[in-house]
Design a protein around this motif. Structure first.
Motif, PDB file in Angstrom:
ATOM      1  N   TYR A 130      19.978  13.822  26.029  1.00  0.00           N
ATOM      2  CA  TYR A 130      19.614  13.340  27.369  1.00  0.00           C
ATOM      3  C   TYR A 130      18.639  14.267  28.108  1.00  0.00           C
ATOM      4  N   PRO A 131      18.910  15.597  28.174  1.00  0.00           N
ATOM      5  CA  PRO A 131      17.969  16.479  28.899  1.00  0.00           C
ATOM      6  C   PRO A 131      16.567  16.483  28.300  1.00  0.00           C
ATOM      7  N   THR A 132      16.483  16.298  26.992  1.00  0.00           N
ATOM      8  CA  THR A 132      15.177  16.301  26.317  1.00  0.00           C
ATOM      9  C   THR A 132      14.421  14.996  26.555  1.00  0.00           C
ATOM     10  N   ILE A 133      15.139  13.877  26.515  1.00  0.00           N
ATOM     11  CA  ILE A 133      14.496  12.563  26.679  1.00  0.00           C
ATOM     12  C   ILE A 133      14.146  12.283  28.133  1.00  0.00           C
ATOM     13  N   MET A 134      15.124  12.447  29.023  1.00  0.00           N
ATOM     14  CA  MET A 134      14.917  12.112  30.440  1.00  0.00           C
ATOM     15  C   MET A 134      14.454  13.330  31.231  1.00  0.00           C
ATOM     16  N   ARG A 135      13.289  13.834  30.839  1.00  0.00           N
ATOM     17  CA  ARG A 135      12.700  14.971  31.557  1.00  0.00           C
ATOM     18  C   ARG A 135      12.045  14.492  32.850  1.00  0.00           C
ATOM     19  N   LYS A 136      11.661  15.454  33.681  1.00  0.00           N
ATOM     20  CA  LYS A 136      11.051  15.127  34.968  1.00  0.00           C
ATOM     21  C   LYS A 136       9.758  14.336  34.772  1.00  0.00           C
ATOM     22  N   THR A 137       8.962  14.717  33.776  1.00  0.00           N
ATOM     23  CA  THR A 137       7.696  14.011  33.526  1.00  0.00           C
ATOM     24  C   THR A 137       7.943  12.569  33.086  1.00  0.00           C
ATOM     25  N   THR A 138       9.011  12.360  32.308  1.00  0.00           N
ATOM     26  CA  THR A 138       9.367  11.009  31.864  1.00  0.00           C
ATOM     27  C   THR A 138       9.770  10.140  33.043  1.00  0.00           C
ATOM     28  N   VAL A 139      10.588  10.700  33.929  1.00  0.00           N
ATOM     29  CA  VAL A 139      11.038   9.973  35.125  1.00  0.00           C
ATOM     30  C   VAL A 139       9.841   9.604  35.998  1.00  0.00           C
ATOM     31  N   ASN A 140       8.938  10.574  36.212  1.00  0.00           N
ATOM     32  CA  ASN A 140       7.736  10.317  37.029  1.00  0.00           C
ATOM     33  C   ASN A 140       6.854   9.240  36.402  1.00  0.00           C
ATOM     34  N   MET A 141       6.745   9.250  35.091  1.00  0.00           N
ATOM     35  CA  MET A 141       5.940   8.243  34.386  1.00  0.00           C
ATOM     36  C   MET A 141       6.522   6.850  34.593  1.00  0.00           C
ATOM     37  N   PHE A 142       7.857   6.742  34.499  1.00  0.00           N
ATOM     38  CA  PHE A 142       8.520   5.451  34.718  1.00  0.00           C
ATOM     39  C   PHE A 142       8.276   4.938  36.141  1.00  0.00           C
ATOM     40  N   LEU A 143       8.346   5.835  37.111  1.00  0.00           N
ATOM     41  CA  LEU A 143       8.152   5.444  38.511  1.00  0.00           C
ATOM     42  C   LEU A 143       6.722   4.969  38.758  1.00  0.00           C
ATOM     43  N   ILE A 144       5.762   5.664  38.166  1.00  0.00           N
ATOM     44  CA  ILE A 144       4.350   5.277  38.319  1.00  0.00           C
ATOM     45  C   ILE A 144       4.114   3.899  37.689  1.00  0.00           C
ATOM     46  N   LEU A 145       4.661   3.710  36.495  1.00  0.00           N
ATOM     47  CA  LEU A 145       4.509   2.418  35.812  1.00  0.00           C
ATOM     48  C   LEU A 145       5.162   1.296  36.604  1.00  0.00           C
ATOM     49  N   ALA A 146       6.308   1.582  37.228  1.00  0.00           N
ATOM     50  CA  ALA A 146       7.041   0.559  37.967  1.00  0.00           C
ATOM     51  C   ALA A 146       6.202  -0.054  39.072  1.00  0.00           C
ATOM     52  N   TRP A 147       5.392   0.760  39.746  1.00  0.00           N
ATOM     53  CA  TRP A 147       4.602   0.247  40.872  1.00  0.00           C
ATOM     54  C   TRP A 147       3.127   0.008  40.517  1.00  0.00           C
ATOM     55  N   ILE A 148       2.487   0.990  39.893  1.00  0.00           N
ATOM     56  CA  ILE A 148       1.050   0.873  39.620  1.00  0.00           C
ATOM     57  C   ILE A 148       0.759  -0.200  38.576  1.00  0.00           C
ATOM     58  N   LEU A 149       1.499  -0.171  37.468  1.00  0.00           N
ATOM     59  CA  LEU A 149       1.259  -1.141  36.394  1.00  0.00           C
ATOM     60  C   LEU A 149       1.506  -2.560  36.882  1.00  0.00           C
ATOM     61  N   CYS A 152      -1.215  -3.771  39.270  1.00  0.00           N
ATOM     62  CA  CYS A 152      -2.447  -4.152  38.561  1.00  0.00           C
ATOM     63  C   CYS A 152      -2.296  -5.516  37.896  1.00  0.00           C
ATOM     64  N   GLN A 153      -1.142  -5.757  37.286  1.00  0.00           N
ATOM     65  CA  GLN A 153      -0.904  -7.043  36.622  1.00  0.00           C
ATOM     66  C   GLN A 153      -0.878  -8.195  37.621  1.00  0.00           C
ATOM     67  N   MET A 154      -0.189  -7.996  38.735  1.00  0.00           N
ATOM     68  CA  MET A 154      -0.018  -9.067  39.712  1.00  0.00           C
ATOM     69  C   MET A 154      -1.278  -9.319  40.550  1.00  0.00           C
ATOM     70  N   SER A 155      -2.171  -8.362  40.612  1.00  0.00           N
ATOM     71  CA  SER A 155      -3.390  -8.542  41.411  1.00  0.00           C
ATOM     72  C   SER A 155      -4.332  -9.580  40.796  1.00  0.00           C
ATOM     73  N   VAL A 156      -4.187  -9.808  39.496  1.00  0.00           N
ATOM     74  CA  VAL A 156      -5.076 -10.762  38.814  1.00  0.00           C
ATOM     75  C   VAL A 156      -4.845 -12.186  39.321  1.00  0.00           C
ATOM     76  N   GLY A 157      -3.581 -12.547  39.544  1.00  0.00           N
ATOM     77  CA  GLY A 157      -3.244 -13.898  39.997  1.00  0.00           C
ATOM     78  C   GLY A 157      -3.950 -14.303  41.275  1.00  0.00           C
ATOM     79  N   PRO A 158      -3.790 -13.547  42.383  1.00  0.00           N
ATOM     80  CA  PRO A 158      -4.490 -13.884  43.623  1.00  0.00           C
ATOM     81  C   PRO A 158      -6.007 -13.889  43.469  1.00  0.00           C
ATOM     82  N   LEU A 159      -6.540 -12.991  42.636  1.00  0.00           N
ATOM     83  CA  LEU A 159      -7.992 -12.951  42.433  1.00  0.00           C
ATOM     84  C   LEU A 159      -8.492 -14.214  41.733  1.00  0.00           C
TER      85      LEU A 159
END
Length: 308
Positions: A130-149, A152-159
């Motif tokens: 667990y400590p090796t897999i769920m590192r701080k960088t991994t958590v931050n990456m998941f959070l960025i993907l949750a909102w940014i990704l 970006c995907q949903m912006s195509v529809g309105p456009l």
């Protein structure tokens, strides 16, 4: 053409007896909005302030509650204005923006729930890693993907439909969701295909992944001691309750836009209010009462005398 669409106004036709109950609607929804802000913000602050809660599980819970705050802030102010207005209207461009926020935050919620299930899977099934897999960088990456990704995907529809010609100007609802496509003179095939692809990515895939992780957790805990099963239930049950609740409400929203059946206005209003009222209040209640560490800090905050 762009200027014409920007100046085009859409009328909401989802309110029931608004002239008669406008002030009652306003008081109920304003109270709900304050409760949503206070309840979600309280738990977010508890997690941020207490360093003992700076673990991946609680960080993802914080992200989920911030999602509820953003979602409510995108919906409630306009809704409260509509309750007190003679005409419930919105510009086409503003409606597209509300639609974008609505589905971006909705898809990010499913993403966060799947990440939380993965976190519980690693914690229970692979505790030494667990400590090796769920590192701080991994958590931050998941959070960025949750909102940014998802943004970006949903912006195509309105456009894709921003410049589509409108033949209808009355929306059967109280907020802008995917039913806005029914206002267009011609239904975009590209938009329908892209919407279907996004739906599969945003809902069934996360649900299948969550089902897989919790099946694995169930198998592992079934073979373990009673104490392990108890701890697993304490952390997994709140996530499952939130997932079931959100999935049911999302299913209604998707079916409403895809099916051509005329849903009674009262039923449509009740279900819309469920989405914007029930779920943002459900999250903090479940995590506040069912997560032992958060509940302990809540008791310390509201009943300090009991701890002396």
């Amino acid at each position: 053409m762009d200027n014409e669409l920007n100046l085009t106004y859409i009328t909401f036709d989802g309110h029931v007896e608004l002239q008669k109950y406008r002030y009652l609607y306003f008081v109920i929804m304003f109270t709900a909005y304050i409760l949503i802000i206070c309840s979600n913000s309280t738990i977010v602050c508890i997690i941020v302030i207490n360093k003992a809660l700076h673990e991946p599980m609680y960080i993802f819970i914080t992200a989920l509650l911030i999602n509820s705050l953003l979602f409510s802030t995108a919906i409630y102010p306009k809704l409260l204005i509509d309750f007190l207005s003679e005409k419930q209207i919105i510009s086409y461009s503003a409606c597209l923006f509300q639609w974008f926020i609505y589905y971006t935050l909705g898809s990010s919620e499913f993403f966060l729930l799947s990440v939380m299930s993965y976190d519980r899977y690693v914690s229970i099934c692979k505790p030494l890693q667990y400590p090796t897999i769920m590192r701080k960088t991994t958590v931050n990456m998941f959070l960025i993907l949750a909102w940014i990704l998802n943004a970006c995907q949903m912006s195509v529809g309105p456009l894709l439909i921003a410049n589509e010609k409108l033949c209808f100007f009355v929306l059967k609802g109280i907020i802008c969701n995917s039913t806005i496509q029914k206002l267009h003179c011609v239904i975009s095939t590209v938009q329908n295909i892209y919407g279907l692809i996004l739906f599969v990515i945003a809902v069934p895939l996360p649900l299948l992944f969550i089902l897989f992780t919790y099946t694995r957790i169930l198998i592992i805990t079934y073979r373990s001691s009673r104490e392990v099963r108890r701890k697993a239930a304490q952390t997994c049950l709140p996530h499952l309750l939130v997932l079931i609740n959100f999935s049911c409400l999302s299913a209604y929203d998707v079916l409403l836009s895809r099916l051509e059946t005329n849903v009674p206005k009262t039923v449509r209003l009740i279900m819309s209010l469920q989405i914007i009222l029930y779920h943002p209040l459900f999250n903090p209640i479940i995590y506040g009462l069912k997560m032992k560490e958060i509940y302990k800090h809540l008791k310390k905050l509201f009943r300090p005398d009991k701890l002396n």
